[in-house]
Design a protein around this motif. Structure first.
Motif, PDB file in Angstrom:
ATOM      1  N   GLU A 276      20.631   1.129  -3.314  1.00  0.00           N
ATOM      2  CA  GLU A 276      20.114   1.486  -4.635  1.00  0.00           C
ATOM      3  C   GLU A 276      18.604   1.313  -4.577  1.00  0.00           C
ATOM      4  OE1 GLU A 276      20.325   0.148  -9.372  1.00  0.00           O
ATOM      5  OE2 GLU A 276      20.749  -1.290  -7.760  1.00  0.00           O
ATOM      6  N   PHE A 277      17.868   2.397  -4.816  1.00  0.00           N
ATOM      7  CA  PHE A 277      16.411   2.360  -4.789  1.00  0.00           C
ATOM      8  C   PHE A 277      15.860   2.440  -6.210  1.00  0.00           C
ATOM      9  CE2 PHE A 277      17.547   3.982  -0.616  1.00  0.00           C
ATOM     10  CZ  PHE A 277      16.720   3.239   0.216  1.00  0.00           C
ATOM     11  N   ILE A 278      15.011   1.486  -6.555  1.00  0.00           N
ATOM     12  CA  ILE A 278      14.326   1.510  -7.841  1.00  0.00           C
ATOM     13  C   ILE A 278      12.826   1.508  -7.573  1.00  0.00           C
ATOM     14  CG2 ILE A 278      13.920   0.311 -10.016  1.00  0.00           C
ATOM     15  CD1 ILE A 278      16.707  -0.814  -9.861  1.00  0.00           C
ATOM     16  N   PHE A 279      12.131   2.503  -8.085  1.00  0.00           N
ATOM     17  CA  PHE A 279      10.695   2.616  -7.903  1.00  0.00           C
ATOM     18  C   PHE A 279       9.995   2.264  -9.217  1.00  0.00           C
ATOM     19  CE2 PHE A 279      12.707   5.944  -5.203  1.00  0.00           C
ATOM     20  CZ  PHE A 279      12.491   5.317  -3.978  1.00  0.00           C
ATOM     21  N   LEU A 280       9.150   1.258  -9.166  1.00  0.00           N
ATOM     22  CA  LEU A 280       8.410   0.781 -10.337  1.00  0.00           C
ATOM     23  C   LEU A 280       6.949   1.194 -10.166  1.00  0.00           C
ATOM     24  CD1 LEU A 280       8.312  -0.837 -12.983  1.00  0.00           C
ATOM     25  CD2 LEU A 280       8.103  -2.919 -11.599  1.00  0.00           C
ATOM     26  N   VAL A 281       6.462   2.086 -11.029  1.00  0.00           N
ATOM     27  CA  VAL A 281       5.176   2.748 -10.816  1.00  0.00           C
ATOM     28  C   VAL A 281       4.191   2.410 -11.932  1.00  0.00           C
ATOM     29  CG1 VAL A 281       4.045   4.964 -10.402  1.00  0.00           C
ATOM     30  CG2 VAL A 281       6.424   4.632  -9.705  1.00  0.00           C
ATOM     31  N   ASP A 282       3.029   1.945 -11.535  1.00  0.00           N
ATOM     32  CA  ASP A 282       1.949   1.600 -12.454  1.00  0.00           C
ATOM     33  C   ASP A 282       1.271   2.872 -12.970  1.00  0.00           C
ATOM     34  OD1 ASP A 282      -0.265   0.569 -13.771  1.00  0.00           O
ATOM     35  OD2 ASP A 282      -0.801  -0.841 -12.175  1.00  0.00           O
ATOM     36  N   ILE A 303      -2.632   9.699  -5.596  1.00  0.00           N
ATOM     37  CA  ILE A 303      -2.094   9.319  -4.294  1.00  0.00           C
ATOM     38  C   ILE A 303      -0.685   8.751  -4.447  1.00  0.00           C
ATOM     39  CG2 ILE A 303      -2.408   7.716  -2.369  1.00  0.00           C
ATOM     40  CD1 ILE A 303      -5.448   8.020  -2.903  1.00  0.00           C
ATOM     41  N   THR A 304      -0.471   7.957  -5.493  1.00  0.00           N
ATOM     42  CA  THR A 304       0.859   7.407  -5.757  1.00  0.00           C
ATOM     43  C   THR A 304       1.848   8.506  -6.112  1.00  0.00           C
ATOM     44  OG1 THR A 304      -0.147   5.360  -6.549  1.00  0.00           O
ATOM     45  CG2 THR A 304       2.143   5.755  -7.162  1.00  0.00           C
ATOM     46  N   ARG A 305       1.415   9.447  -6.911  1.00  0.00           N
ATOM     47  CA  ARG A 305       2.283  10.566  -7.304  1.00  0.00           C
ATOM     48  C   ARG A 305       2.710  11.381  -6.079  1.00  0.00           C
ATOM     49  NH1 ARG A 305      -0.877  12.457 -11.158  1.00  0.00           N
ATOM     50  NH2 ARG A 305      -1.950  13.930  -9.787  1.00  0.00           N
ATOM     51  N   ASP A 306       1.768  11.699  -5.191  1.00  0.00           N
ATOM     52  CA  ASP A 306       2.101  12.453  -3.981  1.00  0.00           C
ATOM     53  C   ASP A 306       3.070  11.676  -3.089  1.00  0.00           C
ATOM     54  OD1 ASP A 306       0.389  14.409  -4.870  1.00  0.00           O
ATOM     55  OD2 ASP A 306      -1.272  13.853  -3.544  1.00  0.00           O
ATOM     56  N   GLY A 415      -0.137  -2.518  -2.756  1.00  0.00           N
ATOM     57  CA  GLY A 415      -1.386  -2.764  -3.463  1.00  0.00           C
ATOM     58  C   GLY A 415      -2.332  -1.611  -3.210  1.00  0.00           C
ATOM     59  N   ILE A 416      -2.711  -0.902  -4.263  1.00  0.00           N
ATOM     60  CA  ILE A 416      -3.435   0.359  -4.130  1.00  0.00           C
ATOM     61  C   ILE A 416      -4.896   0.188  -4.509  1.00  0.00           C
ATOM     62  CG2 ILE A 416      -3.443   2.794  -4.794  1.00  0.00           C
ATOM     63  CD1 ILE A 416      -0.507   2.323  -5.758  1.00  0.00           C
ATOM     64  N   GLY A 417      -5.781   0.467  -3.592  1.00  0.00           N
ATOM     65  CA  GLY A 417      -7.206   0.446  -3.871  1.00  0.00           C
ATOM     66  C   GLY A 417      -7.862  -0.884  -3.587  1.00  0.00           C
ATOM     67  N   GLU A 418      -9.170  -0.851  -3.461  1.00  0.00           N
ATOM     68  CA  GLU A 418      -9.933  -2.075  -3.245  1.00  0.00           C
ATOM     69  C   GLU A 418      -9.852  -2.948  -4.493  1.00  0.00           C
ATOM     70  OE1 GLU A 418     -13.825  -0.830  -2.140  1.00  0.00           O
ATOM     71  OE2 GLU A 418     -13.243  -0.374  -0.084  1.00  0.00           O
ATOM     72  N   THR A 440      -6.269   0.897   1.240  1.00  0.00           N
ATOM     73  CA  THR A 440      -7.667   0.896   0.836  1.00  0.00           C
ATOM     74  C   THR A 440      -8.434   1.937   1.636  1.00  0.00           C
ATOM     75  OG1 THR A 440      -8.256  -0.792   2.476  1.00  0.00           O
ATOM     76  CG2 THR A 440      -7.611  -1.573   0.289  1.00  0.00           C
ATOM     77  N   GLY A 441      -9.660   2.216   1.190  1.00  0.00           N
ATOM     78  CA  GLY A 441     -10.557   3.095   1.930  1.00  0.00           C
ATOM     79  C   GLY A 441      -9.961   4.460   2.195  1.00  0.00           C
ATOM     80  N   SER A 442     -10.006   4.884   3.460  1.00  0.00           N
ATOM     81  CA  SER A 442      -9.533   6.218   3.835  1.00  0.00           C
ATOM     82  C   SER A 442      -8.079   6.207   4.289  1.00  0.00           C
ATOM     83  CB  SER A 442     -10.408   6.778   4.969  1.00  0.00           C
ATOM     84  OG  SER A 442     -10.356   5.924   6.104  1.00  0.00           O
ATOM     85  N   GLU A 443      -7.377   5.070   4.130  1.00  0.00           N
ATOM     86  CA  GLU A 443      -5.992   4.970   4.572  1.00  0.00           C
ATOM     87  C   GLU A 443      -5.070   5.873   3.764  1.00  0.00           C
ATOM     88  OE1 GLU A 443      -5.196   0.565   6.209  1.00  0.00           O
ATOM     89  OE2 GLU A 443      -5.644   0.662   4.076  1.00  0.00           O
ATOM     90  N   ARG A 444      -4.038   6.395   4.420  1.00  0.00           N
ATOM     91  CA  ARG A 444      -3.019   7.178   3.732  1.00  0.00           C
ATOM     92  C   ARG A 444      -1.873   6.258   3.327  1.00  0.00           C
ATOM     93  NH1 ARG A 444      -2.965  12.496   3.895  1.00  0.00           N
ATOM     94  NH2 ARG A 444      -0.695  12.619   3.940  1.00  0.00           N
ATOM     95  N   MET A 445      -1.413   6.433   2.111  1.00  0.00           N
ATOM     96  CA  MET A 445      -0.330   5.598   1.612  1.00  0.00           C
ATOM     97  C   MET A 445       1.009   6.012   2.208  1.00  0.00           C
ATOM     98  SD  MET A 445       1.131   5.064  -2.267  1.00  0.00           S
ATOM     99  CE  MET A 445      -0.430   4.597  -2.966  1.00  0.00           C
ATOM    100  N   GLN A 446       1.206   7.326   2.435  1.00  0.00           N
ATOM    101  CA  GLN A 446       2.516   7.824   2.839  1.00  0.00           C
ATOM    102  C   GLN A 446       3.077   7.154   4.095  1.00  0.00           C
ATOM    103  OE1 GLN A 446       0.013   9.652   1.786  1.00  0.00           O
ATOM    104  NE2 GLN A 446       0.651  11.393   0.529  1.00  0.00           N
TER     105      GLN A 446
END
Length: 727
Positions: A276-282, A303-306, A415-418, A440-446
């Protein structure tokens, strides 16, 4: 309301904080840090400087030293209210005083007060602490000095923790790190320029590295340490304090054990896994800021949406899922978790595409309470993924809630962003037996989210036991709570009190036992240890546990015992503070005291040749850059692609040409389209393999299950299969 950055004079002149110097000593996975802050009062009146800065939430702050001229002041730990009274009394009488206290709401925010600094006077303050280094998904150990303390939202409060933007910091940072590793040091990487790594031993287990000179503290400083044997167990022995009676935590040695097992199981398709996956999005307003504050590129929300769109395409059949979005209030896509089908996936995709950072403040506690109030699904272990920039004030309350439900789920955090709240992101994952990630920085979240998804789908180790083989006469008592579940590539740190031992060395062995899929496994560590540090991390662990009992209200004496242990060990807590007063100066400082705030600071391939030799030549031309996300967007929930105009367009050809090239009849069209999509990903987007690996594996599972399975498709995919050693 904007906060003026830095310490300013009445004429808006620069702050008296001139520089920050950091010395780091790394022993295996433990960092000992000394941060020295240099002040100079350039005003004509005495100054009280208020410096608010972030600190590793796992840190045990054990030293606070001030120097004024030739006078050195070693601060002492006192009960917090008493320390504040002593500080106020000192500065009101014109004495120079220093106060260091932990925030009541968050263990990673500290407030440093420097009182009655005379005109023209210079002073330095040194803060010493030790901390466990977090393990990253690529096995690196992460050391971070946050440069930004962003404003944090606290429900029902109008005041915010002050903050400012990176780049406004008017002082410089120097940092040197000495590393001692149980195995050879492969490399040290950083987001900031470093001097070359200098080795001091032939086996490369000792090395030194520094920040390049002139570093402006305009970003988080992150160092990643790579060891040649990251899964090697480690042990550190902390000595008891001299003169303290044996039998108490501070009177005996404390052993810190670290296991980082690599659980290897029989290869099985993750697509049959039930979860069961639950995604909690700010969706708070702060998610509108760019990923890196010094640039105006993509926002944290986009970036979170993508990333969510990719996650929804990557989920396995047979799972259940739901998505919560929160700000000042919260909403869920479905009333309860629903089965992952083409219909539910499409419904969720439509909602995700419309997500905006427009839901006000950051109240993460109410949606968490709602999630935990719902019963877990039988035979579907719950996996919670939390996406946030982490700007909250009620950190401890949130962490306590996650820990109370640790037995029923795993919590993966991002944790997203500086300036993302390290304590929240790290402690939620730790308390929920998951894994934290920072983007952070130029990192890709995916790629990082896909790594966590892989962890969430792997088998769990159970029946966990730690067994000791040590000389007679030594009693082992656990300081940490027991570990109930063990996951692949998850570090386990446990503390044990060793009583009735007088020898300077302790030799023996300790082993971690567990079972995975009915198979018994073991990690063994032989040691001959000498006490290398005082009992600071062990004391900090015990203090944090007592603080949790206070907040839970189930132990009336917990606060008193936390204060007593904090004072005895010299390690800070929520209920104590460091206080130092310059009693050598008999003459009171003259002039009106000016208060100045300093709100920001740092303590801190797939070989594609074969695939495309066997494919029609039309497949190799007309390619668009960065189109793998568009290809993934066309995949169905079951893993297949339809042979359609939109897919052909991405591949640069007409739909009818693709259909003619099919090795089978028209009923093979979806199989053929799916084969082409997977091979195209391998051949043209190999650099993004960590993003599309799940959709490719799901596609091959669908092809093999299809009754219209094509022998030609099978021959092609058998080669692809050799490249997908994921599970």
């Amino acid at each position: 309301m904007a906060t003026t950055c830095g310490l300013r004079t009445l004429k808006n002149e620069p702050v008296p904080l001139k520089s920050v110097s950091v010395e780091v000593g790394v022993q295996g996975h433990v960092a000992s840090v000394n941060s020295t802050l240099q002040y100079e009062n350039q005003e004509s009146n005495p100054v009280e400087a208020i410096f608010i800065f972030p600190m590793d939430s796992n840190a045990a702050v054990y030293r606070f030293l001030a120097r004024i001229g030739d006078v050195e002041i070693e601060a002492q730990v006192r009960e917090k209210e008493k320390a504040k009274e002593e500080y106020d009394d000192a500065i009101s009488s014109g004495q120079e005083a220093f106060l260091l206290e932990e925030s009541d709401e968050s263990s990673d925010v500290f407030r440093l007060s420097v009182g009655s600094l005379p005109p023209g006077q210079t002073a330095s303050v040194t803060v010493g602490y030790v901390s466990e280094l977090a393990v990253q998904a690529d096995h690196a150990l992460r050391f971070c000095l946050p440069a930004v303390l962003n404003p944090r939202y606290t429900p029902s409060l109008t005041a915010e923790v002050p903050g400012a933007q990176a780049g406004d910091v008017p002082y410089t940072l120097s940092l040197t790190m000495d590393i001692y590793s149980p195995s050879s040091i492969q490399s040290v990487e950083s987001n900031c320029p470093l001097t070359p790594l200098e080795f001091f031993s032939q086996d490369k287990t000792q090395a030194k590295v520094s920040l390049s000179p002139g570093h402006q503290f305009d970003r988080d400083v992150e160092l990643l340490l790579y060891y040649s044997e990251p899964h090697q167990p480690m042990a550190i022995l902390e000595a008891g304090q001299p003169g303290v009676q044996s039998g108490s935590l501070m009177g005996d040695a404390v052993a810190m054990l670290s296991f980082y097992p690599e659980i290897k199981t029989e290869k099985s398709s993750h697509m049959t896994s039930s979860r069961e996956f639950i995604f909690l999005v700010d969706r708070s307003r702060s998610m509108n800021r760019p990923l890196r504050q010094s640039s105006g590129k993509q926002s944290c929300m986009k970036i979170t949406r993508d990333t969510l769109l990719l996650l929804l395409k990557s989920l396995p059949l047979g799972c259940y899922f739901n998505i919560y979005e929160f700000g000042s209030h919260y909403e869920s896509f479905f009333l309860e978790s629903v089965e992952y089908t083409q219909t539910t996936m499409q419904t969720a995709l439509k909602k995700v595409k419309s997500m905006k950072a427009d839901m006000g403040g950051t109240e993460i506690l109410p949606p968490l309470q709602n999630i935990y109030s719902k019963p877990c699904l039988p035979s579907h272990p719950r996996q919670l993924f939390v996406f946030t920039d982490g700007l909250v004030g009620n950190t401890k309350e949130i962490i306590d809630l996650v820990q109370r439900h640790a037995h029923s789920h795993r919590c993966f955090t991002f944790g997203i962003g500086e300036g993302a709240h390290f304590a929240l992101v790290n402690s939620m994952a730790e308390g929920g037996s998951g894994h934290p990630q920072f983007i952070t920085g130029s990192e890709r979240m995916q790629p990082k989210v896909m790594q966590s998804l892989q962890f969430a789908l792997q088998p769990v180790g159970r029946d966990i036991a730690i067994k000791w083989n040590i000389p007679a006469g030594i009693t082992v008592n656990p300081v940490s709570p027991p570990v109930n579940m063990l996951f692949n590539l998850q570090r386990v740190i446990q503390y044990f009190q060793l009583t009735d031992q007088n020898a300077s060395n302790i030799s023996g062995s300790v082993s971690l036992h567990y079972t995975v899929e009915d198979k018994a496994l073991e990690n063994k560590l032989s040691f001959s240890m000498k006490p290398k540090t005082d009992g600071r991390l062990g004391a900090r662990k015990a203090i944090v546990d007592l603080e949790g009992k206070v907040r839970a209200g189930d132990d009336k004496s917990a606060r008193e015992r936390a204060v007593e242990l904090s004072i005895q060990s010299g390690v800070s807590s929520s209920y104590t503070a460091f206080i130092g007063v310059n009693k050598e100066n008999k003459e009171p400082v003259q002039g009106p005291l000016q208060r100045r705030n300093i709100p920001v600071g740092g303590s801190h391939m797939c070989n594609s040749k074969y695939f495309f030799e066997v494919l029609p030549t039309f497949f190799l031309s007309g390619l668009e850059p960065k189109t793998h996300q568009r290809v993934i967007g066309l995949q169905r929930a079951d893993g297949s692609w339809d042979l359609q105009k939109s897919l052909a367009s991405i591949l640069g050809k007409r739909e009818e040409d693709m259909a003619k090239a099919s090795p089978g009849k028209s009923e093979f069209s979806s199989v053929w389209a799916t084969v082409l999509a997977v091979l195209w990903l391998h051949g043209h987007k190999a650099e993004f393999r960590d993003e599309w690996q799940f959709v490719a594996t799901k596609a091959m599972t669908w092809v093999r299950a299809s009754r219209t399975f094509s022998p030609v498709a099978g021959n092609l995919l058998s080669s692809v299969d050799c490249e997908l050693h994921i599970f």
